[in-house]
Motif scaffolding. Sequence first.
Motif, PDB file in Angstrom:
ATOM      1  N   LEU A 338       0.794  -1.021  -0.051  1.00  0.00           N
ATOM      2  CA  LEU A 338      -0.084  -0.092   0.107  1.00  0.00           C
ATOM      3  C   LEU A 338       0.725   1.163  -0.058  1.00  0.00           C
ATOM      4  N   ILE A 339       1.639   1.113   0.855  1.00  0.00           N
ATOM      5  CA  ILE A 339       2.877   2.257   0.954  1.00  0.00           C
ATOM      6  C   ILE A 339       4.363   1.837   0.706  1.00  0.00           C
ATOM      7  N   ALA A 340       4.917   2.027  -0.311  1.00  0.00           N
ATOM      8  CA  ALA A 340       6.319   1.466  -0.657  1.00  0.00           C
ATOM      9  C   ALA A 340       7.440   1.913   0.278  1.00  0.00           C
ATOM     10  N   HIS A 341       8.325   1.232   0.178  1.00  0.00           N
ATOM     11  CA  HIS A 341       9.515   1.768   0.897  1.00  0.00           C
ATOM     12  C   HIS A 341      10.240   2.953   0.351  1.00  0.00           C
ATOM     13  N   ARG A 342      10.727   3.666   1.490  1.00  0.00           N
ATOM     14  CA  ARG A 342      11.286   4.847   0.973  1.00  0.00           C
ATOM     15  C   ARG A 342      12.596   4.919   1.603  1.00  0.00           C
ATOM     16  N   ALA A 343      13.715   5.255   0.872  1.00  0.00           N
ATOM     17  CA  ALA A 343      15.009   5.301   1.794  1.00  0.00           C
ATOM     18  C   ALA A 343      15.154   6.413   2.612  1.00  0.00           C
ATOM     19  N   ASP A 344      14.441   7.513   2.520  1.00  0.00           N
ATOM     20  CA  ASP A 344      14.739   8.901   3.196  1.00  0.00           C
ATOM     21  C   ASP A 344      13.546   8.975   4.305  1.00  0.00           C
ATOM     22  N   VAL A 345      12.610   8.042   4.600  1.00  0.00           N
ATOM     23  CA  VAL A 345      11.404   8.107   5.321  1.00  0.00           C
ATOM     24  C   VAL A 345      11.202   6.773   6.073  1.00  0.00           C
ATOM     25  N   PHE A 346      11.235   6.710   7.590  1.00  0.00           N
ATOM     26  CA  PHE A 346      11.113   5.794   8.335  1.00  0.00           C
ATOM     27  C   PHE A 346       9.548   5.663   8.528  1.00  0.00           C
ATOM     28  N   LEU A 347       8.983   4.451   8.250  1.00  0.00           N
ATOM     29  CA  LEU A 347       7.624   4.268   8.667  1.00  0.00           C
ATOM     30  C   LEU A 347       7.293   3.951  10.038  1.00  0.00           C
ATOM     31  N   GLU A 348       7.179   4.643  11.126  1.00  0.00           N
ATOM     32  CA  GLU A 348       7.144   4.268  12.507  1.00  0.00           C
ATOM     33  C   GLU A 348       5.895   3.687  13.085  1.00  0.00           C
ATOM     34  N   GLY A 349       4.805   4.018  12.519  1.00  0.00           N
ATOM     35  CA  GLY A 349       3.480   3.616  13.020  1.00  0.00           C
ATOM     36  C   GLY A 349       2.535   3.686  12.410  1.00  0.00           C
ATOM     37  N   MET A 350       1.398   3.482  12.604  1.00  0.00           N
ATOM     38  CA  MET A 350      -0.006   3.537  12.067  1.00  0.00           C
ATOM     39  C   MET A 350      -1.238   3.352  13.155  1.00  0.00           C
ATOM     40  N   GLU A 351      -2.428   4.099  12.659  1.00  0.00           N
ATOM     41  CA  GLU A 351      -3.828   4.024  13.649  1.00  0.00           C
ATOM     42  C   GLU A 351      -4.847   4.048  12.427  1.00  0.00           C
ATOM     43  N   VAL A 352      -5.606   2.978  12.674  1.00  0.00           N
ATOM     44  CA  VAL A 352      -6.515   2.590  11.530  1.00  0.00           C
ATOM     45  C   VAL A 352      -8.026   3.166  11.955  1.00  0.00           C
ATOM     46  N   PHE A 353      -8.595   3.693  11.217  1.00  0.00           N
ATOM     47  CA  PHE A 353      -9.936   4.110  11.246  1.00  0.00           C
ATOM     48  C   PHE A 353     -10.880   3.898  10.093  1.00  0.00           C
ATOM     49  N   LYS A 354     -12.081   3.879  10.475  1.00  0.00           N
ATOM     50  CA  LYS A 354     -13.176   3.204   9.187  1.00  0.00           C
ATOM     51  C   LYS A 354     -12.881   3.991   8.027  1.00  0.00           C
ATOM     52  N   ASN A 355     -12.838   5.222   7.889  1.00  0.00           N
ATOM     53  CA  ASN A 355     -12.483   5.793   6.450  1.00  0.00           C
ATOM     54  C   ASN A 355     -11.368   6.545   6.468  1.00  0.00           C
ATOM     55  N   HIS A 356     -10.222   6.321   7.235  1.00  0.00           N
ATOM     56  CA  HIS A 356      -9.112   7.053   7.380  1.00  0.00           C
ATOM     57  C   HIS A 356      -7.965   6.140   7.950  1.00  0.00           C
ATOM     58  N   LEU A 357      -6.465   6.433   7.309  1.00  0.00           N
ATOM     59  CA  LEU A 357      -5.576   5.438   7.672  1.00  0.00           C
ATOM     60  C   LEU A 357      -4.453   6.882   8.202  1.00  0.00           C
ATOM     61  N   VAL A 358      -4.039   6.823   9.272  1.00  0.00           N
ATOM     62  CA  VAL A 358      -3.017   7.600   9.898  1.00  0.00           C
ATOM     63  C   VAL A 358      -1.715   7.018   9.884  1.00  0.00           C
ATOM     64  N   ILE A 359      -0.606   7.476   9.113  1.00  0.00           N
ATOM     65  CA  ILE A 359       0.468   6.974   9.458  1.00  0.00           C
ATOM     66  C   ILE A 359       1.337   8.003  10.080  1.00  0.00           C
ATOM     67  N   GLU A 517      16.208   8.298  14.753  1.00  0.00           N
ATOM     68  CA  GLU A 517      15.916   9.417  14.366  1.00  0.00           C
ATOM     69  C   GLU A 517      16.093   9.608  12.787  1.00  0.00           C
ATOM     70  N   MET A 518      17.143   9.114  12.383  1.00  0.00           N
ATOM     71  CA  MET A 518      17.225   9.271  10.815  1.00  0.00           C
ATOM     72  C   MET A 518      17.245   8.022  10.069  1.00  0.00           C
ATOM     73  N   GLY A 519      16.156   7.146  10.707  1.00  0.00           N
ATOM     74  CA  GLY A 519      15.874   5.870   9.868  1.00  0.00           C
ATOM     75  C   GLY A 519      16.368   4.602  10.430  1.00  0.00           C
ATOM     76  N   ARG A 520      15.971   3.389   9.849  1.00  0.00           N
ATOM     77  CA  ARG A 520      16.467   2.215  10.229  1.00  0.00           C
ATOM     78  C   ARG A 520      18.004   2.107  10.236  1.00  0.00           C
ATOM     79  N   GLN A 521      18.723   2.921   9.074  1.00  0.00           N
ATOM     80  CA  GLN A 521      20.104   2.612   9.078  1.00  0.00           C
ATOM     81  C   GLN A 521      20.830   3.454  10.268  1.00  0.00           C
ATOM     82  N   TRP A 522      20.053   4.224  10.759  1.00  0.00           N
ATOM     83  CA  TRP A 522      20.665   4.969  12.006  1.00  0.00           C
ATOM     84  C   TRP A 522      21.075   4.188  13.138  1.00  0.00           C
ATOM     85  N   TYR A 523      19.812   3.538  13.256  1.00  0.00           N
ATOM     86  CA  TYR A 523      20.048   2.211  14.374  1.00  0.00           C
ATOM     87  C   TYR A 523      21.147   1.276  14.085  1.00  0.00           C
ATOM     88  N   GLU A 524      21.030   0.738  13.061  1.00  0.00           N
ATOM     89  CA  GLU A 524      21.934  -0.273  12.563  1.00  0.00           C
ATOM     90  C   GLU A 524      23.505   0.015  12.506  1.00  0.00           C
TER      91      GLU A 524
END
Length: 708
Positions: A338-359, A517-524
């Motif tokens: 639904l949302i593809a991987h991005r090298a400069d954006v870390f997808l940290e969480g989501m919240e699901v609603f009936k008509n909306h998706l919060v990322i 803070e700067m994405g997964r690689q920052w942790y690795e």
Amino acid sequence: MKKALIFSLNIIALNMTYGQKMSADGQTAPIAAQKNHELKIHNHSRNDPYYWLNQREDQEVLDYLNAENTYLDNVMAPISDFKEQLFEEMKSRIKEQDESVPYLDGNYYYYSKYVQGGEYPVYCRKKGSLDAKEEIILDGNEMAKDQSYFNIGGFEVSDNEQILAFGVDTVSRRNYVLGFKNLQTGEILADKIELTEGGSYAWAADNKTIFYIIRDQQTLLGDRVYRHVLGTKPEADVLVYHEKDNQFYMGLGRTKSKKYIAIYSGQNGVSTEFQLLNASEPSGSFKTFFPREKGLEYFIDHYKDNFLIRTNYQNAPNYQLMEVSEQKQGDLKNWKTLIAHRADVFLEGMEVFKNHLVIQERKDGLMHIRIIDQKEKKEHYLNFGEPAYDTYVSVNPNFETNILRFGYTSLTTPNSTFDYNMDTREKVLKKEQEILGGFNKSNYKSERFFVTARDGAKVPVSLVYHKNTKIDGSAPLLQYAYGSYGASMDATFSSTRLSLLDRGFVYAITHIRGGQEMGRQWYEDGKMFKKINTFNDFVDCSRYLTEKKYANPKKLFAMGGSAGGLLMGAVINQAPELYEGVVAAVPFVDVVTTMLDESIPLTTGEFEEWGNPKNEDSYKYMLSYSPYDNVEHKKYPNLLVTTGLHDSQVQYWEPAKWVAKLRQYKTDKNLLLLHTNMTAGHGGASGRFSALKDTALMYSFILDLSTK
């Protein structure tokens, strides 16, 4: 006139001086006995003369810890009045009678409140309307009477809204006693289950069956999920899942849809696995959502007839969002992006609603909230307009609503709660934390910039200071960081920090590698065989802050706790000359010895963070930076080290041994103080005011040194 008075009080605070100074003159520091203890592995031997301090019940150990406490009290006696002044000052900023913004869950509005003079929250609810009669669910102040430590570890209300399950810890070892309360009658039920994982409770839909996690008392890891039926004896409870891999942590809860009970098993940065059970079939068997694979992490929520999956599948280290229909998740080919991987954006969480998706997304070190209209297929981001801040999705139990409850804070803005209409884009401030004593956010300035580390990495730095503080190389500065487990240290507000800012301090958060803070690689890039980057980043930021005149080089201070305490130990071994004083709170400093001893709580679950020293390459690398093993005959900064006798995360003997060894080796006359809270654990004192005494201790130590 009132504004002028507030302003003048701030100016007075900036120039405040105070009485006598801390001094070790005439005081005899405790000297721990040395008892040779050889540790040998990989054809390498270490002598640990303070190994004996790991006997919590031994009187000689207790005598030593108490002697250190007495020594600290004596050394800090000249500034005891100032410490008390700081405590009262911090306390005076807190609105004692206060309550949270209510949220609607089912038929009730839930909220917590503090009463005048109360140390602990009171949890309440009102049925149908905020004008309805208040029902007290749990009164923390009543429950905490006669307890030196007290903590409520989460609670869950049954589907029929009549029975409350709640956990209580009175020792600070994070072993919670699970209890039950009839919310209609107020009766505390006879059912009582000990040694549970706090907050990991899940009701079945029948309103009488509950699932919980029991903790292994050697590892202190939750490893077994049991099913309990109200009114039956706990010893008859049924084991429904046993996590046999002691490198995995566990969690338990309900999906937002309420359809499934989910057991989570995870090894941070390595692998995750979920077991699911239909909540309407409590006597059924849990089924694996997708079997664990090394390198595959996924997190799920349920939506209509589908599961949404946040995962690193298909080489997506910053995660992508995928979807799969129920009953088809077992084949990865069915997972749709639904949302593809991005090298400069870390997808940290989501919240699901009936008509909306919060990322929740993290980019360039800052959190962003993305709203996706699932019907119109349109999206937008919330705008916050400050250089350094933190935002988060708050409590949103209602699936049907178009209102998002979110929180916002920054280095200058107190914690704020908003309701946001995801259709009209109207934002309503429901509450901003009230800071008493004339606080005005316009009196403070915040900045954010990047520091180039020695290997070229760009390290974000967030800082704040009073507008009257001159950035000319004269100001004292306190630098804080954590840098482990992928935990991001965001730019949040602190009312206690005002006691530093109003006295001319600059406060800097350095978002070093090991966080996320700067994405997964920052942790690795800040774990395992790259851990040294964490320490280098901190030191390089310290040098930058003095070179750019944010800090007086003779008044640079550092603070970190737990794994951040390891950071403190490592940087003062690497560059002790940079710091006038350092506070290491509950520090993880005896890395190698602890990680070699699998009988110590939590050790096995940490192998993928630090390495397993039973492997020779890991042993050598960890030994190269372990603070305790690298203490040398040289000058060290002034040091305040804190711990708790009942600490379940970092055992008290690590900081105790470290201080003992530093006393033996250091060649300076700087202060070295150890404070052991004899009744608390990793988080320190449990009450909201009692906890301020710990902060007052640390700040008085730093502030006193800053005037020398």
